[in-house]
Scaffold this active site. Structure first.
Site, PDB file in Angstrom:
ATOM      1  N   ASP A 192     -44.684  15.425  31.257  1.00  0.00           N
ATOM      2  CA  ASP A 192     -44.275  16.735  31.769  1.00  0.00           C
ATOM      3  C   ASP A 192     -45.295  17.484  32.633  1.00  0.00           C
ATOM      4  O   ASP A 192     -44.927  18.428  33.300  1.00  0.00           O
ATOM      5  CB  ASP A 192     -43.829  17.627  30.595  1.00  0.00           C
ATOM      6  CG  ASP A 192     -42.773  18.638  31.033  1.00  0.00           C
ATOM      7  OD1 ASP A 192     -42.133  18.410  32.083  1.00  0.00           O
ATOM      8  OD2 ASP A 192     -42.595  19.656  30.350  1.00  0.00           O
ATOM      9  N   HIS A 216     -49.542  22.213  29.218  1.00  0.00           N
ATOM     10  CA  HIS A 216     -49.063  22.237  30.610  1.00  0.00           C
ATOM     11  C   HIS A 216     -48.148  23.429  30.904  1.00  0.00           C
ATOM     12  O   HIS A 216     -47.712  23.594  32.046  1.00  0.00           O
ATOM     13  CB  HIS A 216     -48.363  20.914  30.960  1.00  0.00           C
ATOM     14  CG  HIS A 216     -47.212  20.589  30.065  1.00  0.00           C
ATOM     15  ND1 HIS A 216     -47.373  19.923  28.862  1.00  0.00           N
ATOM     16  CD2 HIS A 216     -45.888  20.843  30.171  1.00  0.00           C
ATOM     17  CE1 HIS A 216     -46.188  19.782  28.288  1.00  0.00           C
ATOM     18  NE2 HIS A 216     -45.267  20.336  29.058  1.00  0.00           N
TER      19      HIS A 216
END
Length: 898
Positions: free
Chosen positions: A107, A376
């Site tokens: 991701d 993230h």
């Protein structure tokens, strides 16, 4: 986040563990340890815990990555990536005796070459990524090149290579389109609704259950997708991800449907030409490995920046929430200092009065906060304001704990009275209030680097006539000047010279005559209309130290050139603030948001008038420039403070003299504006930019022309370092936090400092991701100019010196002068100039260092009863230079670990 965690993640792990136990064929991978640990510590029953141990032994539950989070790859420092990996792996090994072997980096928005190197060093057998440029992925897919062996580091090369798998166009979620239903397929538990789940257990968009009537249709859909994907890979093994974000909160309905489907396909495998099984990532990579093929090698080029379609360049997040990025880095730096300070204390004062277990908890609170923000959707600035506040609160709480710990260590080492008030803070102009020293106090300064430093620390004081003394009563060079921030305070610059991992105490007292600190003399220049100023012939005045002569033009109040005095090279150099205007209405075209940067046109200069004040001093000269929208405007929108340092005889001033320190003030911005600082030079760079990859290695960034969105697709992340150069000269920029950076013209470099955005994209509105950031940001940069050989020698130690500035604490020690005269015996630590002491800490792990013995105690359930081990020290030393980068500094070094 906490609410969702308690409800959603708790459901996932509880129901998955229960369901895995019910069917021997079922498997599952678990990724981020932060969520797993919260479940393990607060929700899991003893039965659940026994089941987890059993499932791990059977290989049916597999931990992949195993860090606290799936870290971002663009804007994080390698030190912090290692920290969060260590934090998660330490827990997994201590609790289960297992170490993750594979990554699942599906991701992060673009893939860095530092990550595969880190994972190879961590002993992983394979690396898995997904988000790379859409056009590149299509090309690799067509040519069966989604798998390769990646040598992410040019220096470590084949010794730390790793097999890498890029997910195909379907990425990490199950393809949800099924031709026989208007609901998505394979998501039988539907969409997570937490913290208030529906009472009747019916969630939105639950897939059609598998029945005798539709099982053939389900099987055909799944098999067709498997065959489509098989054509993109070299082996006939297909990794088919089942799940997506926020899935498996009701694992029972998931597995019971999938069981039927897998059995049906396998019973009819002759008809379908496919067999299917539940698998972990490890199972898949083992199958590919068993095919024994030779693979293409990829060098240290990364996959940044990342675009998902022509107008969607994910280069905005390099700067989003700049204040959070700044605090995250300061917290990481404070943790690094606190760890080495505590480790030395425990080694030297084994009988000290400090409660070590309490101290470890204080450090752990900051380890956890710094680890978690590397996510993230953390340091990237791609979270909602509520979640951003949670990260900030956790960082601030952890920093408070570690400052308190450092202050108590100094107390204990000085045997001070316990009731005296010592308070501490890490100096930074980002913090809300400056701690003001009332005169006749101590300033305690700790150097967290393992080499001698000579630098200035700045404290805020309330009156200008003072003297500064060291422990032995000797006068210390210092300078006082009026603060740019406030009319009621003064900035006191103290020149500190401190050996590695040591601290010094300075006494600040009212001045009695001749030994007082120098006083900076302020000269204010008239505000200038720069649109007119360019037309006149230049009226230049110089600001000089031993290394540089900087010329300013009195017609514009702007910088005009810098001369490096040793080689007498002059570079024409001007700086201006500009803004990109961006669109927020999806009906009108591409938008900018937390993730994306989509400029409408070229950046527009923001100011027509510049005010100037120069504070001339013997040690520090500060140039204060204020940028106004026009000549009569009351308030400035941007400011720039440039500081040049002069080091007296007898001090090693090489690093200090060779940096131009710049601090910018940007904001509050108007909505849908993105602020950049553009530095233009006469260097013939061919628009080639160099940026660091996670503070670990340098990447070459040639300018690329695209059909669409060329400006945004030529933005790159700068975590710590960037530079431009021509044949003879290099201009280096070092930063105290991550930024987006680009070279949009020959000899030019522009840094994005701040963003404030609003848009009406439904997805962004639903998740409150509109980045209406009204803050003022104060990033700090150091500029270094010189030949390649000079800058090569300077930029790595300078980048670390900026990232690990000394920790400043204040206090009044009991017993006055008697205490101060005794200089504490400290063993300073000095590593050679091409090394960096990356970690010196006491992890507090409880496990035996004998693996067999540890596994035995895990099986007997005894490992948790042990006490934290304060005798085990974690030491990491890092070589700073690439092979062949410098004839001397690139050489290997022998170190005496004792």
């Amino acid at each position: 986040l906490q609410e969702s965690m308690h409800a959603y993640a708790a459901n996932v792990y509880t129901s998955v563990v229960e369901e895995l136990t019910k069917g021997k064929q079922r498997k599952f991978i678990a990724v981020e340890q932060e969520f797993f640990r919260l479940w393990w510590d607060t929700v899991a029953t003893d039965v659940h815990k026994q089941q987890v141990h059993q499932l791990l032994r059977e290989g049916r539950l597999e931990f992949v990555i195993g860090g606290q989070v799936m870290h971002d790859e663009a804007v994080t420092l390698i030190d912090d990536q290692i920290l969060q990996l260590t934090e998660g792996h330490g827990f997994l090994y201590e609790t289960f005796g297992v170490r993750p072997q594979f990554s699942w980096h599906v991701d992060p928005f673009g893939a860095s070459a530092t990550t595969p190197t880190l994972f190879a060093l961590a002993g992983f057998n394979a690396h898995l990524i997904s988000r790379i440029d859409y056009d590149l992925k299509a090309d690799m897919q067509k040519n069966k090149k989604l798998q390769f062996v990646w040598r992410g580091s040019p220096s470590l090369s084949a010794s730390q290579e790793i097999f890498t798998h890029v997910m195909d166009q379907y990425s990490y979620c199950t393809p949800s389109q099924i031709p026989f239903s208007n609901r998505s397929g394979f998501y039988w538990n539907g969409i997570a609704v937490f913290p208030d789940p529906p009472r009747d257990g019916v969630y939105p968009n639950m897939s059609l259950p598998v029945t005798a009537a539709n099982i053939e249709l389900y099987a055909q859909t799944m098999v067709a997708n498997i065959k489509q994907r098989a054509a993109w890979f070299r082996t006939s093994d297909v990794l088919w991800p089942w799940g997506c974000d926020k899935q498996f909160f009701n694992a029972s309905v998931q597995f019971s449907n999938m069981d039927l489907l897998l059995d049906y396909i396998n019973e009819h495998s002759d008809q379908f030409g496919v067999t299917v099984q539940y698998a972990t990532v490890g199972d898949y990579f083992q199958a590919v490995y068993n095919r024994n093929l030779a693979w293409e090698i990829r060098d240290s080029q990364d996959f940044l920046p990342y675009s998902t379609e022509p107008f969607q360049a994910w280069t905005g997040f390099y700067t989003s929430r700049s204040a959070l990025k700044g605090v995250a880095r300061r917290a990481s730096s404070l943790l690094h200092a606190g760890e080495s300070f505590f480790t030395q204390y425990v080694r030297k004062q084994p009988a000290g009065s400090l409660r070590k277990c309490q101290a470890l908890k204080q450090l752990q609170s900051l380890r956890w906060a710094v680890s978690e923000v590397q996510h993230h959707d953390g340091i990237t600035g791609t979270e909602s304001p509520k979640v951003k506040d949670m990260y900030m609160d956790n960082l601030m709480y952890g920093m408070f704990n570690v400052k308190k710990l450092m202050a108590s260590i100094i107390f204990d080492m000085n045997n001070a009275e316990k009731n005296e008030e010592v308070y501490s803070y890490v100096y930074s102009k980002d913090s809300e209030k400056l701690g003001t020293v009332d005169v006749d106090q101590y300033v305690v300064v700790y150097n967290p680097l393992a080499w001698n430093i000579t630098t200035f620390v700045v404290v805020s004081i309330s009156q200008p006539y003072i003297s500064v003394y060291d422990e032995l009563g000797r006068s210390v060079p210092a300078q006082v000047q009026s603060s740019a921030e406030s009319h009621f305070t003064y900035d006191l610059y103290i020149l500190v010279s401190i050996s590695g991992l040591s601290y010094r105490k300075y006494n600040v007292k009212p001045s009695l005559g001749k030994q007082s600190a120098f006083i900076g003399r302020s000269v204010k220049y008239k505000r200038k209309d720069i649109t007119r100023g360019y037309q006149k012939s230049q009226r230049l005045f110089p600001v000089v130290n031993n290394c540089y002569e900087v010329m300013f033009d009195q017609n514009t109040n702007l910088m005009q050139s810098i001369t490096e005095r040793e080689t007498n090279q002059t570079v024409q150099l001007t700086q201006e603030f500009l803004e990109y205007h961006v669109n927020g209405d999806v009906k009108k075209g591409p938008i900018s948001d937390n993730y994306l940067f989509a400029p409408n046109a070229s950046a527009v200069p923001v100011s027509k008038a510049v005010g100037l004040e120069v504070v001339f001093g013997k040690l520090v000269t500060e140039i204060r420039q204020y940028f106004y929208s026009n000549v009569t405007a009351q308030e400035y929108v941007y400011a720039m403070y440039t500081r040049m340092y002069t080091v007296p005889e007898g001090y090693d001033g090489k690093l200090l003299c060779h940096r131009l320190e710049q601090e910018y003030s940007a904001g509050p911005l108007e909505p849908n504006r993105e602020a950049v600082l553009r530095t233009s030079t006469n260097l013939n760079t061919g628009q080639l930019l160099y940026t660091d990859s996670n503070g670990y290695q340098i990447q070459k960034r040639p300018f690329k022309a695209y059909v669409n969105n060329t400006v945004a697709r030529n933005y790159y992340p700068m975590v710590q370092t960037a530079y431009i150069e021509d044949d003879s000269t290099r201009l280096v920029l070092l930063a105290d936090r991550a930024h987006g950076i680009s070279s949009q013209g020959n000899g030019q470099v522009e840094v994005m400092l701040h963003r404030r955005l609003w848009n009406n994209l439904e997805w962004d509105l639903n998740y409150n991701l509109t980045l209406n950031d009204t803050s003022v940001v104060r990033p700090v940069f150091w500029l270094i100019l010189g030949t390649k050989s000079l800058t090569n020698m300077l930029y790595r130690p300078s980048g670390l010196a900026l990232g690990h500035r000394p920790v400043v604490m204040f206090g009044a020690l009991a017993g006055g002068k008697r205490e101060l005269a005794r200089q504490l015996q400290q063993d300073s630590v000095t590593v050679p100039p091409n090394l960096h002491l990356q970690t010196l800490s006491i992890p507090g792990w409880k496990y035996s260092s004998n693996h067999t013995q540890h596994i035995r105690s895990v099986h007997m359930g005894k490992q948790k009863q042990a006490d934290a081990d304060f005798g085990r020290v974690l030491l990491r030393i890092m070589h700073l230079y690439e092979v062949g980068e410098d004839p001397v500094l690139s050489q290997p070094v022998l170190v005496n670990l004792k």
